[in-house]
Write an enzyme that holds these catalytic residues in place. Structure first.
Site, PDB file in Angstrom:
ATOM      1  N   ASN A  29      27.006  33.094  43.532  1.00  0.00           N
ATOM      2  CA  ASN A  29      26.594  33.395  44.904  1.00  0.00           C
ATOM      3  C   ASN A  29      25.123  33.788  45.008  1.00  0.00           C
ATOM      4  O   ASN A  29      24.681  34.245  46.049  1.00  0.00           O
ATOM      5  CB  ASN A  29      27.458  34.503  45.503  1.00  0.00           C
ATOM      6  N   LEU A  82      31.268  42.618  48.276  1.00  0.00           N
ATOM      7  CA  LEU A  82      32.601  42.405  47.698  1.00  0.00           C
ATOM      8  C   LEU A  82      32.815  41.064  47.012  1.00  0.00           C
ATOM      9  O   LEU A  82      33.926  40.746  46.603  1.00  0.00           O
ATOM     10  CB  LEU A  82      33.704  42.640  48.746  1.00  0.00           C
ATOM     11  N   ASP A  83      31.750  40.270  46.884  1.00  0.00           N
ATOM     12  CA  ASP A  83      31.847  39.033  46.118  1.00  0.00           C
ATOM     13  C   ASP A  83      30.511  38.747  45.434  1.00  0.00           C
ATOM     14  O   ASP A  83      30.041  37.617  45.394  1.00  0.00           O
ATOM     15  CB  ASP A  83      32.265  37.865  47.011  1.00  0.00           C
ATOM     16  N   VAL A  84      29.894  39.819  44.897  1.00  0.00           N
ATOM     17  CA  VAL A  84      28.640  39.665  44.169  1.00  0.00           C
ATOM     18  C   VAL A  84      28.967  39.005  42.832  1.00  0.00           C
ATOM     19  O   VAL A  84      29.753  39.529  42.048  1.00  0.00           O
ATOM     20  CB  VAL A  84      27.954  41.037  43.946  1.00  0.00           C
TER      21      VAL A  84
END
Length: 146
Positions: A29, A23-25
């Site tokens: 990151n 959910l935060d690709v």
């Protein structure tokens, strides 16, 4: 190859039981690591703070940067694992183009509006398989992943 390693990590997360949605690709990151200057670089996905096991459709987000968010999240609709696949497609585009996704736009609200409207930057000249992979990542149906 860095993109190949990211693909394998996403396949691993999606293949777990239950599958895990990161959910935060996003490219910030992805950490690049090499313990030896003569060795290949290894890509590692980081920041699992928003990750959840997916057993039913999801709603809402804890991430506010629209650049890597799938349209269904921005429209505040139910979504599933496909949102990570969409973000992976954005990262692939960034790797190929060597540019920021919608980097010419200064306001998140304008990026949000373009993504919701279905607009994507043109994929730079690439091998056909690469172009197909990015295109599919951006339009994949979420109804078959849960």
């Amino acid at each position: 190859m860095v993109s190949k390693e990211k693909k394998h990590l996403l396949i691993t997360l999606l293949g777990l039981t239950p599958p895990i949605a990161h959910l935060d690709v996003k490219s910030p990151n992805v950490l690049l690591v090499s313990c030896d200057p003569n060795s290949e670089i290894c890509a590692k996905l980081s920041d699992f703070g928003t990750s959840v096991p997916v057993t039913k459709p999801l709603l809402g987000t804890e991430v506010s940067n629209p650049v890597w968010l799938a349209p269904e999240i921005l429209r505040q609709e139910m979504y599933d694992l496909a949102v990570d696949v969409y973000a992976f497609g954005v990262i692939l585009w960034e790797l190929r183009s060597l540019r920021d996704f919608f980097g010419e736009i200064n306001f998140f609200s304008a990026i949000h509006d373009r993504i919701v409207a279905g607009k994507r930057p043109k994929i730079p000249p690439s091998p056909e398989k690469f172009t197909r992979l990015v295109s599919l990542a951006w339009v994949i149906s979420t109804s078959n992943l849960i």
